[in-house]
Design a protein around this motif. Structure first.
Motif, mmCIF file in Angstrom:
data_model
loop_
_atom_site.group_PDB
_atom_site.id
_atom_site.type_symbol
_atom_site.label_atom_id
_atom_site.label_comp_id
_atom_site.label_asym_id
_atom_site.label_seq_id
_atom_site.Cartn_x
_atom_site.Cartn_y
_atom_site.Cartn_z
ATOM 1 N N ILE A 42 -1.023 68.937 40.842
ATOM 2 C CA ILE A 42 -1.402 70.316 40.517
ATOM 3 C C ILE A 42 -0.737 70.727 39.209
ATOM 4 O O ILE A 42 -1.378 71.287 38.306
ATOM 5 C CB ILE A 42 -1.016 71.277 41.657
ATOM 6 N N GLU A 49 -6.031 74.992 41.238
ATOM 7 C CA GLU A 49 -5.549 75.964 42.221
ATOM 8 C C GLU A 49 -6.667 76.968 42.490
ATOM 9 O O GLU A 49 -7.434 77.277 41.585
ATOM 10 C CB GLU A 49 -4.307 76.671 41.706
ATOM 11 N N ALA A 51 -5.199 74.963 45.541
ATOM 12 C CA ALA A 51 -5.354 73.634 46.126
ATOM 13 C C ALA A 51 -5.488 73.788 47.641
ATOM 14 O O ALA A 51 -5.180 74.845 48.197
ATOM 15 C CB ALA A 51 -4.144 72.763 45.785
ATOM 16 N N ALA A 53 -4.446 71.752 51.191
ATOM 17 C CA ALA A 53 -3.660 70.661 51.762
ATOM 18 C C ALA A 53 -3.882 70.565 53.259
ATOM 19 O O ALA A 53 -3.827 71.570 53.977
ATOM 20 C CB ALA A 53 -2.175 70.869 51.473
ATOM 21 N N ARG A 84 3.092 77.058 43.402
ATOM 22 C CA ARG A 84 1.670 76.727 43.320
ATOM 23 C C ARG A 84 0.895 77.446 44.419
ATOM 24 O O ARG A 84 1.416 77.697 45.493
ATOM 25 C CB ARG A 84 1.447 75.216 43.466
ATOM 26 N N ILE A 86 -1.446 77.188 47.199
ATOM 27 C CA ILE A 86 -1.955 76.143 48.091
ATOM 28 C C ILE A 86 -2.324 76.775 49.428
ATOM 29 O O ILE A 86 -1.495 77.405 50.078
ATOM 30 C CB ILE A 86 -0.900 75.035 48.317
ATOM 31 N N TRP A 88 -3.323 75.837 53.182
ATOM 32 C CA TRP A 88 -3.037 74.648 53.984
ATOM 33 C C TRP A 88 -3.560 74.804 55.399
ATOM 34 O O TRP A 88 -3.751 75.902 55.903
ATOM 35 C CB TRP A 88 -1.537 74.351 53.982
#
Length: 158
Positions: A42, A49, A51, A53, A84, A86, A88
């Motif tokens: 990233i 972004e 992102a 996960a 970042r 993220i 998830w």
């Protein structure tokens, strides 16, 4: 008894190719170092972004990931890149995800559940729809809204 290798050069090549063809990769993390590698990709601009996960927990004799416990999820959180964006989600290969699902929901994550990872014999062989209904019920219990498909696309930057 199986080993697979994803060298960083290979991952960088994949990320560049994904970008060329318009594919958004998922960071499938089996333990903390996977997240650290994802964070580096990233930071290099190779994964956009926000992102996404997938935090893979493991049970049923698989020892390649963190167990599907609060402590296992905490281990992932300890390695989640803090600088970042993220989104998830959690899953559990070869084990019941429900003991961890509520923790993921209350921690702001998502739940990826399905009989492809585990068939839930202790629950009488439910369908995927049964499992999803239960996760939706759990989310509503704690006041989490369920995203519509357009909201999910916005959340993931698609």
């Amino acid at each position: 008894g199986k080993v697979y290798i994803n060298a960083h050069d290979t991952l960088m090549l994949f990320c560049r190719r994904f970008a060329d063809v318009g594919v958004r990769p998922v960071i499938s993390a089996w333990n903390g170092p996977f997240l650290r590698s994802g964070g580096a990709l990233i930071a290099m601009g190779l994964i956009a972004e926000p992102a996404f996960a997938l935090l893979v927990h493991t049970e049923g004799g698989l020892v390649g990931g963190h167990p599907a416990t609060t402590e296992g999820l905490r281990a992932f959180h300890a390695h989640m890149p803090k600088d970042r964006r993220i989104e998830w989600t959690v899953c559990c290969k070869h084990g019941n995800l429900f003991p961890l699902a509520m923790q993921a929901i209350t921690d702001g994550g998502h739940v990826s559940i399905g009989i492809g990872d585990y068939d839930y014999p202790e629950l009488g062989q439910p369908t995927n729809a049964d499992l999803v209904r239960e996760v939706v019920r759990m989310a509503r219990l704690v006041g989490r809204q369920i995203a519509t498909p357009p909201e999910a696309r916005t959340l993931l930057g698609l």
